[in-house]
Motif scaffolding. Structure first.
Motif, PDB file in Angstrom:
ATOM      1  N   GLU A  20     -23.673  50.073  63.533  1.00 25.75           N
ATOM      2  CA  GLU A  20     -24.638  50.862  64.324  1.00 25.75           C
ATOM      3  C   GLU A  20     -25.261  49.932  65.361  1.00 25.75           C
ATOM      4  OE1 GLU A  20     -28.073  52.378  62.238  1.00 25.75           O
ATOM      5  OE2 GLU A  20     -28.864  53.216  64.107  1.00 25.75           O
ATOM      6  N   VAL A  22     -27.668  48.922  68.402  1.00 20.42           N
ATOM      7  CA  VAL A  22     -28.907  49.257  69.112  1.00 20.42           C
ATOM      8  C   VAL A  22     -29.207  48.144  70.109  1.00 20.42           C
ATOM      9  CG1 VAL A  22     -29.899  50.641  67.229  1.00 20.42           C
ATOM     10  CG2 VAL A  22     -30.368  48.179  67.303  1.00 20.42           C
ATOM     11  N   GLU A  28     -35.869  50.178  67.574  1.00 17.85           N
ATOM     12  CA  GLU A  28     -36.200  51.481  66.989  1.00 17.85           C
ATOM     13  C   GLU A  28     -36.004  52.602  67.999  1.00 17.85           C
ATOM     14  OE1 GLU A  28     -37.532  52.559  63.554  1.00 17.85           O
ATOM     15  OE2 GLU A  28     -35.996  51.017  63.631  1.00 17.85           O
ATOM     16  N   SER A  30     -34.015  52.793  70.389  1.00 15.85           N
ATOM     17  CA  SER A  30     -32.619  53.076  70.746  1.00 15.85           C
ATOM     18  C   SER A  30     -31.803  53.544  69.541  1.00 15.85           C
ATOM     19  CB  SER A  30     -31.965  51.844  71.392  1.00 15.85           C
ATOM     20  OG  SER A  30     -32.020  50.729  70.535  1.00 15.85           O
ATOM     21  N   ARG A  31     -32.504  53.877  68.447  1.00 14.58           N
ATOM     22  CA  ARG A  31     -31.794  54.463  67.288  1.00 14.58           C
ATOM     23  C   ARG A  31     -31.812  55.966  67.440  1.00 14.58           C
ATOM     24  NH1 ARG A  31     -32.983  51.926  61.411  1.00 14.58           N
ATOM     25  NH2 ARG A  31     -30.733  52.036  61.071  1.00 14.58           N
ATOM     26  N   ASN A  32     -30.749  56.565  67.008  1.00 17.88           N
ATOM     27  CA  ASN A  32     -30.684  58.020  67.095  1.00 17.88           C
ATOM     28  C   ASN A  32     -31.513  58.653  65.973  1.00 17.88           C
ATOM     29  OD1 ASN A  32     -29.108  60.532  65.930  1.00 17.88           O
ATOM     30  ND2 ASN A  32     -28.915  60.510  68.139  1.00 17.88           N
ATOM     31  N   ILE A  35     -29.516  59.631  62.763  1.00 20.43           N
ATOM     32  CA  ILE A  35     -28.466  58.694  62.371  1.00 20.43           C
ATOM     33  C   ILE A  35     -28.212  58.684  60.862  1.00 20.43           C
ATOM     34  CG2 ILE A  35     -30.062  56.684  62.306  1.00 20.43           C
ATOM     35  CD1 ILE A  35     -26.624  56.323  63.700  1.00 20.43           C
ATOM     36  N   SER A  36     -29.278  58.720  60.067  1.00 15.15           N
ATOM     37  CA  SER A  36     -29.053  58.618  58.613  1.00 15.15           C
ATOM     38  C   SER A  36     -28.331  59.856  58.084  1.00 15.15           C
ATOM     39  CB  SER A  36     -30.358  58.373  57.868  1.00 15.15           C
ATOM     40  OG  SER A  36     -31.290  59.331  58.253  1.00 15.15           O
ATOM     41  N   LEU A  46     -26.573  47.248  60.890  1.00  8.88           N
ATOM     42  CA  LEU A  46     -27.344  47.495  62.104  1.00  8.88           C
ATOM     43  C   LEU A  46     -27.205  46.267  62.991  1.00  8.88           C
ATOM     44  CD1 LEU A  46     -29.338  49.415  63.530  1.00  8.88           C
ATOM     45  CD2 LEU A  46     -31.180  48.140  62.424  1.00  8.88           C
ATOM     46  N   TYR A  66     -35.849  44.724  58.789  1.00  5.07           N
ATOM     47  CA  TYR A  66     -34.722  45.572  58.337  1.00  5.07           C
ATOM     48  C   TYR A  66     -34.184  45.074  56.991  1.00  5.07           C
ATOM     49  CZ  TYR A  66     -34.753  47.894  62.855  1.00  5.07           C
ATOM     50  OH  TYR A  66     -35.139  48.621  63.945  1.00  5.07           O
ATOM     51  N   GLY A 118     -23.376  54.336  68.496  1.00  2.79           N
ATOM     52  CA  GLY A 118     -24.647  54.019  69.159  1.00  2.79           C
ATOM     53  C   GLY A 118     -24.890  54.889  70.369  1.00  2.79           C
ATOM     54  N   SER A 122     -25.698  50.956  74.872  1.00  2.00           N
ATOM     55  CA  SER A 122     -26.102  49.965  73.873  1.00  2.00           C
ATOM     56  C   SER A 122     -25.090  48.806  73.814  1.00  2.00           C
ATOM     57  CB  SER A 122     -26.271  50.615  72.497  1.00  2.00           C
ATOM     58  OG  SER A 122     -25.123  51.363  72.145  1.00  2.00           O
TER      59      SER A 122
END
Ligand code: G4P
Length: 273
Positions: A20, A22, A28, A30-32, A35-36, A46, A66, A118, A122
């Motif tokens: 993943e 970023v 944070e 740039s996280r979708n 995603i989870s 990550l 993290y 991503g 990214s």
């Protein structure tokens, strides 16, 4: 969005480990958001890319955070080929328990299948190129894999899906929207350039005062006394643009993106909050 989610979910079924990706400046933001949901239980690493553009202490703080959450995380600079070996080692480590079990059952170890996931910009394509290097080789299609899916061989240990999973960024929160825009993850036209420049100047005043002063020939007094709006006007004049602060804003954002305004992390690490 539904299509992107469906496509990513389909690809995930084919792989052992998800990378993943970023942006280390905004790990944070740039996280979708979902995603989870998409990843489920699949082992994930990550990867904070563009570490060369981020504040190194903040990157370390994010990595610590993290890891404290049980999430495997590494920082890399895909453009300059830094941290790629460490990432490969992390992938091996994730798969070790699985291969151990297979070995006990007498099943031979096979290449680990990977995909990169991503939001746009990214660094997915850059990382694919770094992984594969110049002598990239494609393996044939595998049973059960649609013809469009191709596997790129990375040495003997890995196979990488040649097309990354693309996720959309989230920007319901205006602040997140600004972070995504100044780092180039969403189109500039979605936001006003002067708003973005003001946002950046606020951040730079607090974190990169020296670089800001030197770049735009500002004085200590300018930084101390001027409001951020007046600072933008002063920079506009210093650039010889009279009162065209829109153009000055564009230049400031361009300077930031091209690393002329120092390294900056716009998402404050949680442990520092
Ligand atoms: P994507 O596939 O996820 O959409 O991203 P892509 O690899 O196209 O990378 C987006 C931009 O980010 C590219 O710059 C790329 O060079 C840059 N980039 C990727 N990884 C890194 C990194 O680790 N550090 C830095 N500094 N930059 C990185 P571009 O301006 O769009 O194109 P280019 O002309 O620089 O190639």
């Amino acid at each position: 969005m539904a299509k992107a989610k469906r496509e990513a979910t389909e690809k995930i079924k084919l792989v052992d480990v998800i990378i993943e990706l970023v942006d280390a400046r905004i790990p944070e933001s740039s996280r979708n958001p979902v995603i989870s949901e998409i990843i489920g239980q699949k082992p994930t690493i990550l990867v904070l890319n563009k570490a060369d553009l981020a504040d190194s202490q903040a990157t370390q703080a994010w990595l610590n955070y993290y890891k404290s959450q049980g999430q495997r995380a590494v920082a890399i600079d895909a453009q300059h080929n830094k941290g790629i070996r460490g990432l490969q080692q992390e992938i091996q480590d994730v798969m070790q328990p699985y291969f151990q079990k297979q070995q006990e059952k007498g099943i031979k170890e096979r290449p680990i299948r990977l995909m990169i996931l991503g939001i746009p910009n990214s660094g997915k394509s850059t990382l694919i190129n770094r992984f594969v290097g110049k002598n990239q080789a494609q393996t044939g299609n595998k049973p059960g894999v649609t013809k469009a899916q191709r596997w790129l061989k990375i040495g003997k240990s890995f196979e990488l899906l040649d097309t990354p999973g693309i996720l959309w960024p989230k920007f319901e929160d205006p602040e997140v929207g600004k972070k995504l825009a100044v780092t180039g993850a969403i189109k500039d036209s979605l936001l006003h350039m002067d708003d973005l420049a003001l946002y950046l100047l606020e951040h730079l005043k607090a974190n990169e005062a020296e670089t800001l002063k030197n770049r735009y020939r500002l004085s200590e007094a300018d930084l101390e006394n001027l409001s951020t709006v007046d600072l933008l006007l002063k920079i506009t004049q210093q650039m010889g643009l009279r009162d065209d602060y829109d153009q000055a804003s564009e230049r400031i954002i361009h300077d930031f993106r091209s690393h002329r305004l120092g390294s900056a992390t716009l998402d404050t690490p949680y442990e520092a909050l």
